[in-house]
Design a protein around this motif. Structure first.
Motif, PDB file in Angstrom:
ATOM      1  N   PHE A 125      16.299  11.429  15.890  1.00  0.00           N
ATOM      2  CA  PHE A 125      16.077  13.018  16.209  1.00  0.00           C
ATOM      3  C   PHE A 125      15.363  13.711  15.215  1.00  0.00           C
ATOM      4  O   PHE A 125      14.836  15.077  15.202  1.00  0.00           O
ATOM      5  CB  PHE A 125      17.588  13.692  16.106  1.00  0.00           C
ATOM      6  N   GLN A 126      15.089  13.066  14.098  1.00  0.00           N
ATOM      7  CA  GLN A 126      14.367  14.049  13.024  1.00  0.00           C
ATOM      8  C   GLN A 126      13.023  13.123  12.588  1.00  0.00           C
ATOM      9  O   GLN A 126      12.206  14.028  12.294  1.00  0.00           O
ATOM     10  CB  GLN A 126      15.254  13.974  11.695  1.00  0.00           C
ATOM     11  N   LEU A 127      12.893  11.945  12.719  1.00  0.00           N
ATOM     12  CA  LEU A 127      11.954  11.351  11.896  1.00  0.00           C
ATOM     13  C   LEU A 127      10.961  10.617  12.887  1.00  0.00           C
ATOM     14  O   LEU A 127       9.875   9.803  12.510  1.00  0.00           O
ATOM     15  CB  LEU A 127      12.392  10.286  10.907  1.00  0.00           C
ATOM     16  N   THR A 128      11.270  10.301  14.114  1.00  0.00           N
ATOM     17  CA  THR A 128      10.604   9.644  15.289  1.00  0.00           C
ATOM     18  C   THR A 128       9.318  10.350  15.439  1.00  0.00           C
ATOM     19  O   THR A 128       9.292  11.674  15.421  1.00  0.00           O
ATOM     20  CB  THR A 128      11.171   9.428  16.442  1.00  0.00           C
ATOM     21  N   PRO A 129       8.207   9.792  15.736  1.00  0.00           N
ATOM     22  CA  PRO A 129       7.007  10.352  15.904  1.00  0.00           C
ATOM     23  C   PRO A 129       6.992  11.389  17.315  1.00  0.00           C
ATOM     24  O   PRO A 129       7.633  10.678  18.420  1.00  0.00           O
ATOM     25  CB  PRO A 129       5.852   9.441  16.062  1.00  0.00           C
ATOM     26  N   ASN A 130       6.391  12.324  17.333  1.00  0.00           N
ATOM     27  CA  ASN A 130       6.395  13.082  18.618  1.00  0.00           C
ATOM     28  C   ASN A 130       5.208  13.783  18.745  1.00  0.00           C
ATOM     29  O   ASN A 130       5.053  14.985  18.771  1.00  0.00           O
ATOM     30  CB  ASN A 130       7.651  14.261  18.576  1.00  0.00           C
ATOM     31  N   GLN A 131       4.160  13.188  18.886  1.00  0.00           N
ATOM     32  CA  GLN A 131       2.582  13.610  19.186  1.00  0.00           C
ATOM     33  C   GLN A 131       2.278  13.789  20.473  1.00  0.00           C
ATOM     34  O   GLN A 131       1.338  14.517  20.692  1.00  0.00           O
ATOM     35  CB  GLN A 131       1.831  12.527  18.447  1.00  0.00           C
ATOM     36  N   THR A 132       3.057  13.164  21.338  1.00  0.00           N
ATOM     37  CA  THR A 132       2.516  13.357  22.963  1.00  0.00           C
ATOM     38  C   THR A 132       3.838  13.553  23.576  1.00  0.00           C
ATOM     39  O   THR A 132       4.065  13.184  24.572  1.00  0.00           O
ATOM     40  CB  THR A 132       1.785  12.049  23.402  1.00  0.00           C
ATOM     41  N   PRO A 133       4.379  15.109  23.545  1.00  0.00           N
ATOM     42  CA  PRO A 133       5.611  15.216  24.459  1.00  0.00           C
ATOM     43  C   PRO A 133       5.231  15.542  25.725  1.00  0.00           C
ATOM     44  O   PRO A 133       5.925  15.208  26.549  1.00  0.00           O
ATOM     45  CB  PRO A 133       6.055  16.673  23.652  1.00  0.00           C
ATOM     46  N   VAL A 134       3.725  16.271  25.919  1.00  0.00           N
ATOM     47  CA  VAL A 134       3.460  16.475  27.748  1.00  0.00           C
ATOM     48  C   VAL A 134       3.198  14.791  28.181  1.00  0.00           C
ATOM     49  O   VAL A 134       3.591  14.984  29.499  1.00  0.00           O
ATOM     50  CB  VAL A 134       2.272  17.203  27.486  1.00  0.00           C
ATOM     51  N   ARG A 135       2.630  14.076  27.642  1.00  0.00           N
ATOM     52  CA  ARG A 135       2.455  12.658  28.113  1.00  0.00           C
ATOM     53  C   ARG A 135       3.888  12.051  28.292  1.00  0.00           C
ATOM     54  O   ARG A 135       3.899  11.186  29.123  1.00  0.00           O
ATOM     55  CB  ARG A 135       1.411  12.089  27.147  1.00  0.00           C
TER      56      ARG A 135
END
Length: 339
Positions: A125-135
């Motif tokens: 919930f805090q450290l995972t990458p989240n660069q492409t939420p729309v994709r």
């Protein structure tokens, strides 16, 4: 002359006269010493037949002899009773010690596993990458068949992993029902298995923390009802193994560019990153549950344990080859005796 000589001789002081004994104290006899400690003799505390000392036999009254004998017998009886009580106490304490050590070990494992799960949730919930939420949202709709054919071709490795995650939930259902059920904690396993269809192994780890063997006995009529009749079916096991083999072959035939693209997704996408970790968790916990199911069925197929390390295919092959519960009528009786 004779009288004077006799008086002269009588007047000579004797070396051992009574006056010399009274004037000089006698020196006690020192105990005999031996050249080395090996030759030292130990004297028993109680002897029933005292030995004569310097040719003198001590006189022991009849009642004293019986008193010493009774003391000797009392010491022997007390020592034997004490040793017997100690041995019996040790035998009685051994199961208690084993149970206590087992409880401490179970609590330690549960605490460590819960700590691992809590740290894993924090990372997700805090450290995972989240660069492409729309994709990620687009990929999720495509995988759920909520979008039609728009000309975009999904990554083959990603599609294979998506379907493998569903097969993992089915395999764990076959391993945990009924041999992975917990009889002592009274916590049902089926809610966690249902949640694993959405949450994967993240939803099963809390049950692993609360799990406490042994499993409850299985009734014969229970094997004829759903879901056990479905999960125990060899047809279901064969279809699961074939589907898993097909997914792995489908991903393995992908070229190098597709695999590089998938690795890029893992580094950028929160959804794919979490799913890839979930795949690793399913793989890591599967050998233990394979062994647990094997022990509950009392099947000596230990040669399959190394194969359980193979992701998905190893546990699926074990489920196909394992003996059915219906062929083991003594499983409920054996489980009850073990409890």
């Amino acid at each position: 002359m004779a009288s004077s000589s006799q008086s002269h001789l009588l007047s000579l002081p004797l070396p051992h006269s009574p006056s010399s004994f009274l004037s000089k104290p006698r020196t006690p006899h020192l105990p005999l010493t031996y050249p080395s400690p090996i030759h030292q003799r130990t004297v028993p505390l109680l002897t029933l037949n005292p030995r004569p000392m310097n040719g003198f036999q001590p006189h022991i009254h009849h009642h004293q002899h019986h008193s010493i004998a009774r003391q000797r017998l009392l010491l022997v009886c007390c020592s034997s009773i004490e040793s017997q009580n100690n041995s019996e106490g040790n035998e009685e304490d051994m199961p208690v010690r084993k149970v206590r050590n087992k409880r401490v070990s179970d609590w330690t494992t549960s605490v460590l596993l819960f700590g691992f799960w809590a740290g894993l949730m924090f990372y997700i919930f805090q450290l995972t990458p989240n660069q492409t939420p729309v994709r990620d949202e687009y990929f999720l709709k495509k995988l759920l068949n909520l979008k039609g054919d728009d000309g975009f071709q999904m990554n083959e490795v990603l599609v294979a992993e998506w379907y493998i995650m569903g097969l993992w939930s089915l395999i764990y259902s076959m391993l945990l029902l009924p041999t992975g059920r917990s009889s002592q904690s009274k916590i049902p396993v089926w809610p966690f298995l249902v949640l694993s269809l959405v949450g994967g192994c993240y939803a099963l780890i809390p049950y692993f923390v609360l799990w406490n063997p042994l499993p409850p006995p299985v009734e014969e009529d229970e094997l004829e009802k759903w879901p056990l009749n479905f999960l125990e079916s060899k047809i279901t096991a064969a279809i699961t193994l074939a589907a898993g083999l097909g997914c792995i072959v489908y991903a393995g035939l992908a070229n190098e560019d597709i695999w590089k693209e998938f690795y890029q997704y893992v580094r950028e996408s929160k959804f794919i990153h979490i799913m890839s970790i979930d795949f690793s968790l399913f793989t890591a916990f599967s050998p233990f549950w394979v062994y647990n199911d094997m022990a509950a069925r009392k099947w000596k197929g230990s040669w399959l344990l190394p194969l359980a390390l193979v992701p998905l295919l190893g546990p699926a092959l074990y489920i196909l080859l394992r003996p059915s519960l219906s062929a083991l009528p003594t499983i409920s009786a054996a489980t009850t005796e073990t409890e």
